[in-house]
Write an enzyme that holds these catalytic residues in place. Sequence first.
Site, mmCIF file in Angstrom:
data_model
loop_
_atom_site.group_PDB
_atom_site.id
_atom_site.type_symbol
_atom_site.label_atom_id
_atom_site.label_comp_id
_atom_site.label_asym_id
_atom_site.label_seq_id
_atom_site.Cartn_x
_atom_site.Cartn_y
_atom_site.Cartn_z
ATOM 1 N N ASP A 30 -8.066 -5.399 -0.092
ATOM 2 C CA ASP A 30 -8.514 -6.192 -1.236
ATOM 3 C C ASP A 30 -8.204 -7.683 -1.067
ATOM 4 O OD1 ASP A 30 -9.605 -4.111 -2.728
ATOM 5 O OD2 ASP A 30 -7.637 -3.511 -3.442
ATOM 6 N N HIS A 60 0.852 -1.193 0.000
ATOM 7 C CA HIS A 60 0.000 0.000 0.000
ATOM 8 C C HIS A 60 0.884 1.236 0.000
ATOM 9 C CE1 HIS A 60 -3.268 2.724 1.005
ATOM 10 N NE2 HIS A 60 -4.093 1.734 0.682
#
Length: 374
Positions: free
Chosen positions: A311, A260
């Site tokens: 996700d 991320h």
Amino acid sequence: MSEDIKKGLLGIVVDETEVSKVMPEINSLTYRGYAAQDLCAACRFEEVAYLILNKDLPNSIQLKKFEKEEKDHRELSKNLYEIIKHMPKKSHPMDVARTAVSVMGLEDKETSNSSPEANMRKALRIFAKTPTALAAFYRIRKGKKIIKPKKDLTFAENFFYMCFGKVPQREIVKAFDVSLILYAEHSFNVSTFTARTITSSLSDIHGAITGAIASLKGPLHGGANEEVMHMMRKIKKPENALKWINNALKNKEVVMGFGHRVYKSGDSRVPTMREYFGKVAKIKKDRTFEKIYDIVEKVMIKKKNIYPNVDYPTGPTYHLMGFDTDFFTPIFVISRITGWSAHIMEQHAANKLIRPLASYKGNKHRKVMQLNQR
Ligand code: CMC
């Protein structure tokens, strides 16, 4: 590359926002000051949608009014149903969502009115109608009859109903609701920045959300939840997981659902979603993907020090709920419309045209030759 270029705007603060922040002191994503996981524990998605759009949690009267408005706008025009019926069946549902919101812009009487009041009304209409458009396509491409929205169902229940013709058990609906809460907002990510960039030219909210959907589709952003499922399908069984991930790392592959730009030691949304993934797996009596999940995660952390993002658990959770894989990112859309809309309104309220510079490295000045001389 020149020293002062910040490729990918890495580390650049481009504006202010009141919508959300990852607060290091509590190591959590917060919406308007509330930790996302606390909202998951205490609220339904509709309350969080209200919070993101209206800056505070609703009381029961405000919530009732908001829910009534959302329910009143779920239905699509005959024209939009017809357009969806004529879309190629093989279209990616993200492209369907993008086109549907664009058509909503053609049909909305207030498209060119970007006042705060009109933007709020339009945001609500887009929020209410997009799930209906997606569910209609879900049914049509399977050769099934469209199921119209029902007003006595919550936002999450209604989406299940429109896709499958029934509402699953409470725990499954709750897990879905939690995923919607966790997906609702995440500051200046690429799709939100796209929406704000479009807005900065004083363009309209339908256009900004259409652009944001296109941006979310990419596998480095929202598309990652679909890629996670493709990866899990390739791995197939837990016994294959260790070999698969070691091989992927040896080949320097990007492992979807990990890493991320903001979180470098773990996405604060993951523990909550992981918990609900476990609950859904238990209800469905299918632990295959959970076992694969744990093995791949362990290796990624141990060998690369890279943690999963949200996700990673949403992909297999949506799969177990029965959704087709290419519907995972569209589910992200129906939630993120709230965050995008809040940012679009924020951009309008204190606008400055977004227009960065580029360092030119093309040809030096050249003379134009006539066609017959080239
Ligand atoms: N698998 C393998 N290596 C990775 C991964 C990954 N998922 N993520 C980062 N790395 C490595 C990367 O190769 C790089 O290594 P090196 O320094 O040796 O070149 C290092 O970690 C830094 O990565 P980066 O790509 O420069 O970091 P970034 O901040 O630009 O990228 C990211 C963040 C999300 C694009 C990236 O982690 C990625 O591609 N992840 C996979 C796609 C994904 O899951 N996306 C969903 C993001 S979160 C939810 C959302 O926004 O939709």
